[in-house]
Enzyme design. Sequence first.
Site, PDB file in Angstrom:
ATOM      1  CG  HIS A 106      -1.837  -1.046   1.592  1.00 50.01           C
ATOM      2  ND1 HIS A 106      -1.256  -2.327   2.553  1.00 50.01           N
ATOM      3  CD2 HIS A 106      -2.619  -1.917   0.663  1.00 50.01           C
ATOM      4  CE1 HIS A 106      -1.623  -3.052   2.736  1.00 50.01           C
ATOM      5  NE2 HIS A 106      -2.636  -3.334   0.743  1.00 50.01           N
ATOM      6  CB  CYS A 107       2.053   3.892  -1.295  1.00 51.90           C
ATOM      7  SG  CYS A 107       1.357   3.451  -3.747  1.00 51.90           S
ATOM      8  CB  SER A 108       2.487   2.725   3.931  1.00 53.57           C
ATOM      9  OG  SER A 108       1.635   3.368   3.227  1.00 53.57           O
TER      10      SER A 108
END
Lengths: 381, 381
Positions: free
Chosen positions: B336-338
């Site tokens: 999740h791009c995190s």
Amino acid sequence: MTYFDNAATTWPKPEEVYRAVEDTMRNFGGNPGRSGHRMALAAARLVYEAREALAEFFNAESPTNIVFTMNATDALNIAIKGVLKPGDHVITSSMEHNSVARPIFALTKSGVEWDIVKCGSDGTLDPDDVAKAIKPNTRLIAVTHASNVTGTIMPVEEIGKISQEKGVIFLVDAAQSAGVLEIDVQKLNIDLLAFPGHKGLYGPQGIGGLYVREGLHLTPIRQGGTGSFSEELEQPGILPDRLECGTLNTPGIAGLVAGVGFIKKKDLKNIRSHEEQLTRRFLEGLKEIDGVTVYGPAEAAGRCAVVSLNLKDMDSAELAYLLDSRFDIQVRPGLHCSPLAHRTLGTEDRGTVRFSFSVFNTVEEIDRALDALREVSTGSW
Amino acid sequence: MTYFDNAATTWPKPEEVYRAVEDTMRNFGGNPGRSGHRMALAAARLVYEAREALAEFFNAESPTNIVFTMNATDALNIAIKGVLKPGDHVITSSMEHNSVARPIFALTKSGVEWDIVKCGSDGTLDPDDVAKAIKPNTRLIAVTHASNVTGTIMPVEEIGKISQEKGVIFLVDAAQSAGVLEIDVQKLNIDLLAFPGHKGLYGPQGIGGLYVREGLHLTPIRQGGTGSFSEELEQPGILPDRLECGTLNTPGIAGLVAGVGFIKKKDLKNIRSHEEQLTRRFLEGLKEIDGVTVYGPAEAAGRCAVVSLNLKDMDSAELAYLLDSRFDIQVRPGLHCSPLAHRTLGTEDRGTVRFSFSVFNTVEEIDRALDALREVSTGSW
């Protein structure tokens, strides 16, 4: 209503553009490139097909050389700031829009050198003057393809050759030409092409793009989530991810592709021919109206479908207001965000009234505008 | 179809959002702020009313403190790069999205110092740890309002107080909270609030915004035409023009306002209450499924309507694929791009499967997801 402000944004759009935007919002609501489920994949496919369509349209090497941006200004900022470093030299024409001039002006404060090549009083640019301005530290030549004030078409083919010979990066601002003039980035030796979605490509407002030549490595002005290489804090090196981040404007992209499809169906040559015909008729008609000063090339072939004029000593805003309120004709007065161009034309004090046509305008509308200008000129309205 | 990927983008949108976008494209086709004719003025009025609506929604001082951007990532880049200079120190939590982490990481290469305050294994942040991390050169604290991985709600009120006391600028990433949690920028002492249009505010993709506190002067990352002060090569100093350039996404802005109107009609409290109820039911149900690991706060009240989990030793992508293909349930697997958040949770190797709910989801859909997970867990599908 006679809408002659197409150089600001084309209106109306083709019916299929409205439908594509709505259909995408309703049925392709996923986030492209962010998840693996069906609706996200459908959105991702739509975006990829859009890159394919634009790559084909501009003859880019591959779909990944098309980067989606918010608008042409965003694309120009990404290009200019992605290339220029302190100590670099950049050349522009004297007809550039503030979307080119302001980013470069900002960079001059951190040691970028800028030379502005003076155009003729009709906005024409001599490519030899560009060649002469090249210095050992020249890194970029940035030129509009067609002036947004006078429509003057710039000699991009000649400048492309010069850039290639001298090993200088060539950026073209296609704000007024994309969808109207033939653009083959490989044939024209264009390294970077910034284009809006909402003008000649007939897409909605809120979407634009940047073609980046294969192998040209830009320093991004934005970083963020890309849905790729998510474990890395470094922005990915590959295109288009390097220059795109955050959620894309999927409905806008769908609308843009529908606009490009419309152009392909109509054929660019027919669109250009229609717009040139309207421009020629308008220019011819203007000659017979007392007190009209027309700026830019005398011949319609030398310009996009953009005509700037002034009438007697009227303020440009006053004339535009009159045309809107009395004759229901929509045009744009003022400087059109291009002070450099107005200095070139000698119109920086009052600006000009700009008429700009799209494929949807008709000969009858041109004649209506000529009649209106004649009435204003003779005071018979 | 059971769409549980609302943290990536909400779907469906309220009917009035679709209609507002289409109506704007068809009937307000002018370029806002660029011409004086009726259709351009109508577009400009629409944009101004949108600023008013958002200023009221977040209790900004004035409509001009709302800047429209391409998405929340664009807003975060404008905020972070507009504030930080070489030698400045910035503090973030360890739950930040790459939209905060990557721009800051890029700035560390030119001498910005970055401290990451470690969150608990449920993603919670102790405001005292933030206070302790402040140094004499700390210029910015940037914190997500709610984690996009676990939904964990951060103590923004406490951090706002600390920032104000210490004279540090406070940036909140409202990617997951705008439209879901109450945000009063003045009460919370928020100086900069970045928000997406296409998530909890139910607008279309391609529009976001940045609230900028009155008097806070950011260095713009983009320059270009603004339709104002056109004779100047310097970007205008006034808001919003300083941070906005090129043609705005008028249809997107119209859709966003319709989304905000929908929230006002429903009432934020009711939306939050509904989403909290769904989250609570889901969390309760998960306890009874063998092999489920849930990340983030135990209580629904401690998080947005976002639940990340893993099932036994299944790969997150595999589980998400199964849910989509066999059960027609759309969720998002992976990082999740995190990556920072996953390091905090200890899930950097396989990521998590994220379920995220909107106001349009129902109790029946929650139960369907629980049934599906139970079937996968017991191998009975």
